[in-house]
Scaffold this active site. Structure first.
Site, PDB file in Angstrom:
ATOM      1  N   LYS A 139     -11.349  -9.913 -47.577  1.00 62.45           N
ATOM      2  CA  LYS A 139      -9.942 -10.295 -47.511  1.00 62.45           C
ATOM      3  C   LYS A 139      -9.012  -9.178 -47.978  1.00 62.45           C
ATOM      4  O   LYS A 139      -7.858  -9.117 -47.558  1.00 62.45           O
ATOM      5  CB  LYS A 139      -9.723 -11.585 -48.306  1.00 62.45           C
ATOM      6  CG  LYS A 139     -10.363 -12.778 -47.620  1.00 62.45           C
ATOM      7  CD  LYS A 139     -10.246 -14.035 -48.434  1.00 62.45           C
ATOM      8  CE  LYS A 139     -10.730 -15.234 -47.635  1.00 62.45           C
ATOM      9  NZ  LYS A 139     -12.078 -15.063 -47.092  1.00 62.45           N
ATOM     10  N   GLU A 223      -2.534 -12.855 -55.280  1.00 58.58           N
ATOM     11  CA  GLU A 223      -1.329 -12.709 -54.473  1.00 58.58           C
ATOM     12  C   GLU A 223      -0.332 -13.827 -54.755  1.00 58.58           C
ATOM     13  O   GLU A 223      -0.668 -14.834 -55.398  1.00 58.58           O
ATOM     14  CB  GLU A 223      -1.675 -12.664 -52.982  1.00 58.58           C
ATOM     15  CG  GLU A 223      -2.378 -13.874 -52.451  1.00 58.58           C
ATOM     16  CD  GLU A 223      -2.871 -13.683 -51.020  1.00 58.58           C
ATOM     17  OE1 GLU A 223      -3.057 -12.525 -50.592  1.00 58.58           O
ATOM     18  OE2 GLU A 223      -3.082 -14.692 -50.331  1.00 58.58           O
ATOM     19  N   HIS A 258      -8.335 -27.369 -51.287  1.00 56.91           N
ATOM     20  CA  HIS A 258      -8.128 -26.207 -50.419  1.00 56.91           C
ATOM     21  C   HIS A 258      -8.940 -26.311 -49.127  1.00 56.91           C
ATOM     22  O   HIS A 258      -9.173 -25.298 -48.456  1.00 56.91           O
ATOM     23  CB  HIS A 258      -8.481 -24.897 -51.141  1.00 56.91           C
ATOM     24  CG  HIS A 258      -7.726 -24.684 -52.412  1.00 56.91           C
ATOM     25  ND1 HIS A 258      -6.351 -24.539 -52.461  1.00 56.91           N
ATOM     26  CD2 HIS A 258      -8.146 -24.621 -53.707  1.00 56.91           C
ATOM     27  CE1 HIS A 258      -5.968 -24.380 -53.707  1.00 56.91           C
ATOM     28  NE2 HIS A 258      -7.028 -24.440 -54.487  1.00 56.91           N
ATOM     29  N   ARG A 316     -15.325 -16.499 -36.160  1.00 58.11           N
ATOM     30  CA  ARG A 316     -16.297 -17.467 -35.657  1.00 58.11           C
ATOM     31  C   ARG A 316     -15.540 -18.600 -34.986  1.00 58.11           C
ATOM     32  O   ARG A 316     -14.310 -18.617 -34.950  1.00 58.11           O
ATOM     33  CB  ARG A 316     -17.125 -18.036 -36.812  1.00 58.11           C
ATOM     34  CG  ARG A 316     -16.240 -18.582 -37.936  1.00 58.11           C
ATOM     35  CD  ARG A 316     -17.005 -19.339 -38.983  1.00 58.11           C
ATOM     36  NE  ARG A 316     -16.256 -19.576 -40.192  1.00 58.11           N
ATOM     37  CZ  ARG A 316     -15.352 -20.535 -40.366  1.00 58.11           C
ATOM     38  NH1 ARG A 316     -15.070 -21.351 -39.365  1.00 58.11           N
ATOM     39  NH2 ARG A 316     -14.720 -20.685 -41.514  1.00 58.11           N
TER      40      ARG A 316
END
Length: 699
Positions: A139, A223, A258, A316
């Site tokens: 990421k 972040e 999440h 994917r």
């Protein structure tokens, strides 16, 4: 059909693409499906429709599963974690003469080393090239690539320095709240939100611990956390010839832990210009890494500002791909096979957009308990009834009635996908289909999904990733169980335990034959709703053949006529002019009642005198495992004084970590189960001292 380039790679990238890909067509005649459950069955269906042979694999816990028997070519991999054994899967693929491997999602689907090993062994990996998986799987690195490609990213720190003090300083610079996220994460694992500097260290440790457990890597990024975000993702597809299309977008904002539970396409209340910009940026993102095949570019959309930022790319097929299939009419698995075999994309961007029509929802049916923080559940599917499948109602499932939901894998039972001509019509169809969905056995989220689908803000399309906590009180409001539910449950127990009328036994309890003397019964049943500690007595008095007077929950129900449907097993109760139709499933002392489009769970309560015979029970002075689990860590010691909500134990079930917190202030008397122990649901983990116990011992 001739296909013109849609968004071609510019500058030096065309030569890069030629180096990465061969444009030579290579037909695929046999596929090994390196996955399980509904996605294995999903790939099998498409393969069968196009004359492609499939080989399936399964583990010991999945030996009786539907996907293990979906193909005459099915191989036992061994232990539960063997879906991650890439070398063994490659050996099987070669031994079975398979041209290609389809990895599905999860497991090895985003493992660049596995994709590379397939290529080295001459097996087609039905997915992107290893370099694209590697670039987008990290990421931090992916955000650098996106920034260079002009795709906006969320401000944050994505570097290699993982010193906790340094990360805390970066969080302070970014400004709270911040999101701590595993760089190799997925499915909500390895993610924590820190709202203050005081909270940051514990959230960081928790995210790193879960990341190590799930991915073998505890590197995280930090972040800015957008307070009212939406999760909008774009389905992209690229071939070997420089063509890339966006097949619309999906809104996946309704989440818990999440993880997504409802997805829809198109995204509601989205400005058309922003929609097209999302598609454009998603295609640019895919081409920036030389992408090939199916992929999803995920964005955070800020409801407050209208800005969107790149979040990550899933290299994917997504769990929610059927939503896109519904609105585009495209079989994405078939497209995967076409592109992997070296063929061009079947449609241009303009042709894709011309096919977009209607609105679709996907609801994920999970074995979990929403009332207990959505903790996963397990157990046998005692009763399973799904809505009738139609062209606009689809169920993708890997389980049948009688199958076991184990603790080894994700607790998703099925996906319910519906389509309507517009959002309102699709939502009405979703609500009806959920009412027709019956599951008895493990706890499920079906009733929660029904409540969510009725919420005014969801109906209006006012969604965000914090939707569930924001509307917690309305979504988890506990309604009183109707008297008729208690009555139907009592009638079901009574009928199942009574002697049936018989030609050879005219004196049976429910008789009415020649020898019937009118011997009528009176029974009292003690029933309990798990949402309440209250025990409800139900009095049943038989007043004739199939006729009863009942009293339940303070309501008198006279002259109730009962008919059992021998074909469907349904119980029909006639309460005056009201007809109540129920399906009642019993499992020992548990009762599952499906009535008027709702599911109710009751238990048969024990009389007080019987409870006393069982001796002392764990109660307020103990903390028990809420589900079958493994103890990862114990954060307290015997003799330690703890405060309410203090972390006691960290457990893992179905690859998800859960922190068990103290329900009270108290002193830890005993750690009953420690690190590494595997326990069943309801087993005591931590025992507290009784009030005054410490003082007595001291004196």
């Amino acid at each position: 059909m001739s296909v013109r380039p849609l968004l071609s790679v510019r500058g030096a990238l065309p030569s890069l693409r030629r180096a990465l890909y061969s444009t030579e067509a290579r037909p695929i005649r046999s596929i090994l499906i390196a996955n399980r459950g509904e996605i294995a069955l999903r790939v099998t269906r498409t393969a069968a429709a196009h004359g492609i042979r499939t080989t399936t694999v399964y583990t010991e816990p999945d030996a009786l599963s539907e996907h293990a028997h979906a193909s005459p070519y099915s191989i036992n991999l061994g232990p539960a974690d063997a879906y991650l054994d890439g070398e063994k899967i490659i050996r099987i693929a070669k031994g079975e003469g398979c041209d290609a491997v389809h990895p599905g999602y999860g497991f090895l689907s985003e493992n660049s080393k596995f994709a590379q090993r397939c290529a080295e062994e001459g097996i087609i990996f039905i997915g992107p090239p290893p370099s694209a998986i590697e670039s987008m799987g990290n990421k931090s690195a992916s955000k650098d690539i996106m920034t260079s490609a002009g795709v906006p990213c969320v401000p944050g720190y994505h570097g290699a320095n993982q010193d906790p003090q340094f990360l805390a300083e970066q969080a302070q610079i970014i400004g709270y709240p911040v999101l701590i996220k595993a760089v190799k994460g997925g499915g909500g694992k390895g993610m924590r939100i820190a709202t203050s500097a005081a909270e940051f260290p514990s959230m960081l440790e928790s995210a790193k611990s879960e990341s190590r457990s799930s991915f073998g890597d505890d590197t995280v990024l930090v972040e800015r956390y957008i307070t009212t975000p939406r999760h909008i993702e774009v389905q992209v597809f690229a071939d070997n010839f420089g063509n890339c299309v966006a097949l619309g977008e999906r809104d996946c904002s309704i989440q818990r832990r999440h993880q997504k539970i409802i997805e829809e396409s198109p995204a509601p209340l989205l400005d058309p210009e922003i929609r097209r910009d999302l598609w454009k940026k998603a295609r640019e993102a895919a081409l920036a890494v030389g992408y090939q095949g199916a992929g999803t570019v995920e964005f955070i959309f800020d409801n407050d500002t209208g800005e969107f930022f790149f979040m990550e790319m899933n290299t994917r097929l997504q769990v929610e791909h059927p939503v896109t299939e519904m609105v585009t009419g495209v079989d994405l698995v078939h497209w995967q096979v076409l592109v992997a075999s070296g063929q061009r994309l079947p449609l241009t961007q303009e042709e894709v957009e011309a096919q977009l029509n209607g609105h679709a929802f996907e609801a994920r049916i999970y074995a979990e308990n929403p009332d207990k923080g959505f903790i996963p559940d397990s157990g046998k599917l005692l009763h399973l009834r799904t809505p009738p499948a139609t062209p606009t109602v689809r169920i993708d499932s890997g389980f049948r009635q009688g199958d076991e939901i184990t603790t080894f894998y994700d607790p998703m039972i099925a996906k319910l996908i519906v389509k309507g001509e517009n959002r309102e019509a699709a939502l009405a169809k979703l609500r009806t289909a959920l009412e027709d969905y019956h599951v008895a056995g493990p706890s499920t989220n079906i009733e929660f999904l029904k409540t969510l689908a009725e919420h005014p803000d969801f109906i209006a399309g006012n969604v965000e990733t914090g939707f569930i906590p924001k509307h917690h009180d309305e979504l988890f409001h506990v309604n009183e169980t109707p008297a008729e539910v208690y009555a139907q449950a009592a009638l079901s127990i009574f009928l199942s335990e009574s002697t049936r009328p018989s030609a050879v036994d005219p004196f049976s309890v429910l008789g009415g034959g020649i020898g019937y003397t009118g011997g009528l019964q009176e029974r009292v049943f003690l029933l309990q709703d798990p949402n309440s500690s209250k025990v409800v007595p139900v009095t049943l008095r038989q007043c004739g053949k199939d006729l009863y007077n009942l009293s339940a929950a303070g309501v008198e129900l006279p002259s109730v006529r009962v008919v059992e449907d021998k074909v469907t097993g349904k119980l029909l109760g006639y309460y005056g002019h009201t007809r109540v139709e129920s399906t009642v499933v019993r499992d020992d002392d548990k009762l599952f009642i499906f009535q008027h489009g709702k599911q109710f769970r009751l238990s048969i309560a024990q009389p007080a005198w019987l409870e006393k015979l069982g001796g002392p029970k764990d109660g307020a002075n103990s903390v028990v495992a809420p589900m079958p689990c493994k103890v990862l860590r114990v954060d307290v010691q015997e003799g330690e004084a703890v405060k309410k909500d203090q972390a006691l134990v960290v457990i893992e079930s179905m690859k998800m970590e859960t922190v068990i917190r103290s329900p009270q202030d108290g002193v830890v008397k005993k750690i009953v189960h420690g690190q590494g122990d595997v326990v069943k649901a309801g087993v005591t983990l931590v025992l507290f001292e009784e009030p005054g116990e410490g003082q007595e011992a001291a004196s």
